[in-house]
Scaffold this motif. Structure first.
Motif, PDB file in Angstrom:
ATOM      1  N   SER A 222       0.889  -1.243   0.238  1.00  0.00           N
ATOM      2  CA  SER A 222       0.135  -0.202  -0.097  1.00  0.00           C
ATOM      3  C   SER A 222       1.180   1.312  -0.027  1.00  0.00           C
ATOM      4  O   SER A 222       2.001   1.141   0.473  1.00  0.00           O
ATOM      5  CB  SER A 222      -1.002  -0.065   1.108  1.00  0.00           C
ATOM      6  N   TYR A 224       1.039   3.350   2.186  1.00  0.00           N
ATOM      7  CA  TYR A 224       0.752   4.175   3.379  1.00  0.00           C
ATOM      8  C   TYR A 224       1.616   3.369   4.403  1.00  0.00           C
ATOM      9  O   TYR A 224       1.271   3.535   5.736  1.00  0.00           O
ATOM     10  CB  TYR A 224      -0.643   3.912   4.155  1.00  0.00           C
ATOM     11  N   GLN A 226       4.873   3.376   6.950  1.00  0.00           N
ATOM     12  CA  GLN A 226       5.345   4.177   7.854  1.00  0.00           C
ATOM     13  C   GLN A 226       6.520   3.320   8.676  1.00  0.00           C
ATOM     14  O   GLN A 226       6.286   2.055   9.128  1.00  0.00           O
ATOM     15  CB  GLN A 226       4.431   4.839   8.810  1.00  0.00           C
ATOM     16  N   ARG A 296      -4.510   1.042   7.960  1.00  0.00           N
ATOM     17  CA  ARG A 296      -3.242   1.671   7.008  1.00  0.00           C
ATOM     18  C   ARG A 296      -3.348   1.281   5.850  1.00  0.00           C
ATOM     19  O   ARG A 296      -3.042   1.850   4.966  1.00  0.00           O
ATOM     20  CB  ARG A 296      -2.032   1.127   7.943  1.00  0.00           C
ATOM     21  N   HIS A 297      -3.378  -0.125   5.615  1.00  0.00           N
ATOM     22  CA  HIS A 297      -3.210  -0.698   4.212  1.00  0.00           C
ATOM     23  C   HIS A 297      -4.468  -0.787   3.473  1.00  0.00           C
ATOM     24  O   HIS A 297      -4.126  -0.669   2.049  1.00  0.00           O
ATOM     25  CB  HIS A 297      -2.679  -2.058   4.218  1.00  0.00           C
TER      26      HIS A 297
END
Length: 356
Positions: A222, A224, A226, A296-297
């Protein structure tokens, strides 16, 4: 003699990892020239001689053929853009590149790992190339790590020998740092071997299992991703690896705390965690299969995570891959988990781990 084509020959030569240089010179009118080259080598210490080779078809060949001096600029690992710029044809190669003026007016590239200012003393034919010999007259070495190139891609360099850190009693912190350093150096190759699936490193931080690095992938799970994210010890593959293989005195309190929080939120464990823990210990790695899309994903994922151990047998990091479920089979003995397990075993051995 076995026949081989030019492509196969080039690919075979790519197995020899080299540094990356930009060789610069000026012509009689003072016009600067530069070309990216990894065909650089030392020849002699006394006198100090080096060599490099250039294709006869290079547009800058006449300038280097007729020059009296050249500079070998050994690029640092933050200078990939410099290498790419001088590898292309064109008259504006020096645009935006900070330089200084060296001996004989030859440009020296700023902020490189090192440079050698040379007087050309000989040139020899070498097939479709010419080999130049230079006598080194002035040198400079910076603190930057050199850029490397092999297998058709740029690489970073790390020391192979762990020295006294290996197996040193009471040196867990150093072992963890060495493990992250070595694993980081192995990420790019491992990512390629597992088919450009997202690959990450996690360590045990003061808040639990923490992602400290992701390897860039052409097909990331993805957009996103971090670093610094603390992952679940009971739901994620990375967290399960720590729960299964880290010393109980370190991880057990955190696991019990997370299980109590999940029960308070209406998600009692009912024995699933113990089952997944037993599976991880049986297979030497943790797995999370068919995980629901996370905030998140935002995609359904499968994931595997393998532990890396130091000389005392303590887990120092987890090497994990996570991928869209349709791109990563859940089988324990699939190709991806086999590669991860072998990589972790190799890293552990380099840290002095001898296994059970």
């Amino acid at each position: 003699m076995d026949a081989f084509d030019h492509r196969e020959f080039r690919r075979t030569l790519g197995a020899f990892t080299t540094g990356v240089t930009v060789v610069t010179t000026v012509d009689a009118a003072g016009k600067p020239y530069g070309v990216t080259a990894n065909s650089f080598s030392s020849v002699s210490l006394d006198p100090p001689l080096i060599l490099w080779s250039q294709a006869l078809t290079s547009s800058s060949y006449p300038a280097f053929r007729d020059c009296e001096r050249f500079v070998v600029n050994i690029l640092a690992d933050h200078q990939v853009h410099v290498s790419n710029q001088f590898a292309k044809s064109g008259d504006d190669k020096f645009q935006g590149i900070p330089i200084q003026t060296g001996l004989g007016g030859v440009p020296v590239i700023d902020d490189s790992a090192a440079h050698l200012e040379c007087r050309k003393v000989a040139a020899y034919p070498g097939g479709d190339h010419v080999v130049y010999i230079g006598q080194v007259e002035r040198i400079h070495r910076s603190a930057h790590r050199p850029l490397a190139f092999g297998e058709g891609r740029y690489m970073v360099t790390f020391a192979h020998d762990l020295g006294e850190a290996r197996g040193a009693p009471g040196n867990a912190g150093m072992a963890a740092l060495e493990a992250v350093r070595m694993a980081g150096a192995a990420l790019a190759e491992t990512c390629e071997r597992i088919g450009q699936r997202t690959l990450g490193l996690a360590v045990w931080g003061n808040q639990g299992a923490t992602i400290v690095r992701w390897e860039p992938s052409s097909q990331p799970v993805s957009p996103y991703l971090q670093t610094g994210v603390v992952v679940s010890l009971t739901q994620s593959a990375t967290g399960l690896a720590f729960a299964a293989f880290m010393r109980p005195s370190v991880v057990d309190d955190a696991v019990r705390h997370e299980l109590r929080l999940r029960e308070a939120e209406g998600h009692p464990d009912e024995g699933q965690f113990a089952l997944r823990l037993a599976e991880a210990r049986e297979h030497g790695m943790a797995r999370a299969v068919g995980c629901a899309p996370s905030p998140r994903h935002k995609v359904m994922v499968n994931a595997f995570s393998v532990p890396v151990f130091d000389a005392q047998g303590d887990m120092v990091l987890a090497l994990s891959t996570t991928c869209q479920a349709e791109r990563l089979a859940p089988d324990w003995d699939g190709e991806v988990p086999r590669i991860l397990r072998a990589t972790a075993q190799r890293l552990s051995a380099r840290l002095g781990y001898r296994g059970e």
